[in-house]
Scaffold this motif. Structure first.
Motif, PDB file in Angstrom:
ATOM      1  N   SER A 263      72.521  49.615  59.021  1.00 49.53           N
ATOM      2  CA  SER A 263      73.864  49.456  58.460  1.00 49.53           C
ATOM      3  C   SER A 263      74.405  50.822  58.066  1.00 49.53           C
ATOM      4  O   SER A 263      73.898  51.438  57.123  1.00 49.53           O
ATOM      5  CB  SER A 263      73.862  48.533  57.240  1.00 49.53           C
ATOM      6  OG  SER A 263      75.163  48.473  56.658  1.00 49.53           O
ATOM      7  N   LYS A 265      77.094  51.250  56.640  1.00 45.48           N
ATOM      8  CA  LYS A 265      77.777  51.034  55.357  1.00 45.48           C
ATOM      9  C   LYS A 265      76.790  50.784  54.214  1.00 45.48           C
ATOM     10  O   LYS A 265      77.191  50.491  53.104  1.00 45.48           O
ATOM     11  CB  LYS A 265      78.723  49.833  55.465  1.00 45.48           C
ATOM     12  CG  LYS A 265      79.810  49.982  56.519  1.00 45.48           C
ATOM     13  CD  LYS A 265      80.624  48.706  56.658  1.00 45.48           C
ATOM     14  CE  LYS A 265      79.777  47.592  57.258  1.00 45.48           C
ATOM     15  NZ  LYS A 265      80.582  46.366  57.542  1.00 45.48           N
ATOM     16  N   ASP A 267      74.906  48.235  53.854  1.00 52.26           N
ATOM     17  CA  ASP A 267      75.033  46.824  53.501  1.00 52.26           C
ATOM     18  C   ASP A 267      73.686  46.143  53.774  1.00 52.26           C
ATOM     19  O   ASP A 267      73.259  46.031  54.924  1.00 52.26           O
ATOM     20  CB  ASP A 267      76.136  46.189  54.342  1.00 52.26           C
ATOM     21  CG  ASP A 267      76.379  44.724  54.023  1.00 52.26           C
ATOM     22  OD1 ASP A 267      75.406  43.995  53.737  1.00 52.26           O
ATOM     23  OD2 ASP A 267      77.541  44.293  54.081  1.00 52.26           O
ATOM     24  N   THR A 269      72.737  43.013  53.542  1.00 52.27           N
ATOM     25  CA  THR A 269      72.828  41.768  54.306  1.00 52.27           C
ATOM     26  C   THR A 269      72.898  42.070  55.802  1.00 52.27           C
ATOM     27  O   THR A 269      72.216  41.438  56.618  1.00 52.27           O
ATOM     28  CB  THR A 269      74.061  40.952  53.873  1.00 52.27           C
ATOM     29  OG1 THR A 269      73.937  40.631  52.477  1.00 52.27           O
ATOM     30  CG2 THR A 269      74.180  39.666  54.669  1.00 52.27           C
ATOM     31  N   GLU A 270      73.706  43.057  56.168  1.00 50.89           N
ATOM     32  CA  GLU A 270      73.784  43.482  57.569  1.00 50.89           C
ATOM     33  C   GLU A 270      72.450  44.043  58.034  1.00 50.89           C
ATOM     34  O   GLU A 270      71.987  43.763  59.146  1.00 50.89           O
ATOM     35  CB  GLU A 270      74.880  44.536  57.731  1.00 50.89           C
ATOM     36  CG  GLU A 270      75.045  45.024  59.162  1.00 50.89           C
ATOM     37  CD  GLU A 270      76.089  46.121  59.294  1.00 50.89           C
ATOM     38  OE1 GLU A 270      76.545  46.344  60.438  1.00 50.89           O
ATOM     39  OE2 GLU A 270      76.448  46.762  58.290  1.00 50.89           O
TER      40      GLU A 270
END
Length: 315
Positions: A263, A265, A267, A269-270
Motif C-alpha cells: 500500500s 498510502k 493503508d 486494510t489494502e
C-alpha cells in the motif's frame, strides 16, 4: 494418491449445485470466502475430512475450522454462550472464528477437532461461500486451499496451480476481499485471541466490554494457524527491511521503490488484501529472498506481521 480431474466452476446456480453435489459425495471443493480460499469437505464424513489432510499434507494434530451458513447452524454444533452471541451479532457474517465446546451430538468428525473437546466455527461473509453452504445443507470443514505451510490462496488460480489433481473442484469467485485468514477467539474458558486476523483484538474487547487475553506462543496448538512456520513461500523471507540487497524480490509498504507495494498510502486494510497475492507473485520471480518493508504492529498490522513472522520462521 491417484490423480483427480479438477474442475474450475463459476458463480452461477448450476456451478454451485455441482459443487454441493461434490461435497455430498465425499469430494473436496475449494471455494472463496472473504478471507482466503478454503478447501471444503463434509465435516461429518471421516473419509472426506481425511482427504483434506492428505491433499494439503497437513499435520493431523492441526484442527480445522467448520463453516456454517447461519447462527442457528452454529448453535446446533457447539454450546453457545452470551459472549458468543454478542460477537456473532457484531461480526457475523465475517472474518471471525469462535472456538467453543462441541456438543456431544454434533456429529462432527473427530479428525476436524484433532481430538480436542472444542470446535472452531465461522459464518463467512462471502455470498458465494454462503450460497454453497446453503446448497450443501451441512457443516463444511475448510482450511486454506493450499499445500500445508505455504502461501494461502486468495484467487482460484492459486488453488489450481497448487492442488490440481488432488481435489475435485474449485469455485472461482474472484479475489478475496480481506486476504488474511479469520481472527480466531477462544471462548471455552478465558477469552483468548488464538490467531489475529481481520477483526482486531481491540474490536473484540470493545464488543465484549472486557479485555481479550493473548495466547501463550508456547502453549499446545488449540486452533489453526498456530504452527511456527506457516504461510511460507519457496524463497527465504527477510523482514523489516529498511533497504534492499542485490537480487532480492522487494515487497514495500508506503512511499518506497520496490517490486510490489502492499500500500503506497500505508493503508493496512489494502496491505492485508494484497499480502498473499503479492507473496505469490514475488515468489514466482525465483529470487532467493523476499525482503519486506516494516509494517506497523497496530490494528490489522498485528495480523499481517503474524503471517509474515511465520513465513520467515525456520522451516
Amino acid at each position: 494418491m491417484a490423480e483427480i480431474a479438477t474442475r474450475r466452476l463459476g458463480m452461477v446456480a448450476q456451478d454451485i449445485a455441482q459443487a454441493a453435489n461434490v461435497l455430498q459425495n465425499g469430494g473436496l471443493v475449494a471455494f472463496p470466502t472473504e478471507t482466503v480460499y478454503g478447501l471444503g469437505a463434509d465435516a461429518r464424513d471421516d473419509r472426506a475430512v481425511a482427504r483434506i489432510y492428505e491433499a494439503k499434507g497437513r499435520p493431523s494434530f492441526n484442527p480445522l475450522i467448520v463453516h456454517v451458513p447461519t447462527i442457528e447452524a452454529a448453535k446446533a454444533l457447539v454450546h453457545w454462550t452470551k459472549a458468543a452471541q454478542k460477537l456473532a451479532d457484531a461480526f457475523w457474517p465475517g472474518p471471525l472464528t469462535l472456538v467453543l465446546p462441541i456438543r456431544a451430538d454434533a456429529g462432527i468428525s473427530k479428525l476436524v477437532t484433532a481430538g480436542l473437546d472444542t470446535l472452531a466455527i465461522r459464518l463467512p461473509d462471502a455470498p458465494l461461500a454462503r450460497d454453497l453452504l446453503t446448497a450443501f445443507g451441512g457443516p463444511v470443514a475448510a482450511p486454506s486451499a493450499n499445500t500445508s505451510g505455504q502461501i494461502s490462496p486468495t484467487r482460484a488460480q492459486h488453488v489450481l496451480d497448487d492442488l490440481t489433481g488432488r481435489i475435485e473442484a474449485v469455485l472461482d469467485g474472484g479475489a478475496c476481499s480481506v486476504g488474511l485468514e479469520s481472527t480466531i477467539l477462544g471462548l471455552a474458558g478465558d477469552l483468548t485471541l488464538l490467531r489475529p486476523g481481520g477483526v482486531t483484538r481491540d474490536d473484540l474487547s470493545k464488543a465484549l466490554g472486557r479485555p481479550v487475553l493473548l495466547r501463550d506462543e508456547n502453549a499446545t496448538i488449540s486452533a489453526p494457524g498456530q504452527i511456527k512456520s506457516h504461510y511460507a513461500p519457496r524463497a527465504q523471507v527477510r523482514l523489516n527491511a529498511e533497504n534492499w540487497n542485490t537480487n532480492e524480490a522487494r515487497l514495500g509498504f508506503g512511499d518506497i521503490e520496490c517490486d510490489l507495494n502492499l500500500s503506497t498510502k500505508r493503508d493496512l486494510t489494502e496491505a492485508a488484501a494484497n499480502l498473499f497475492e503479492f507473496l505469490h507473485r514475488l515468489d514466482a520471480m525465483n529470487r532467493p529472498t523476499i525482503a519486506v518493508s516494516p509494517i506497523p504492529d497496530t490494528g490489522l498490522g498485528i495480523a499481517i506481521n503474524d503471517r509474515l513472522n511465520r513465513a520467515a520462521a525456520d522451516r
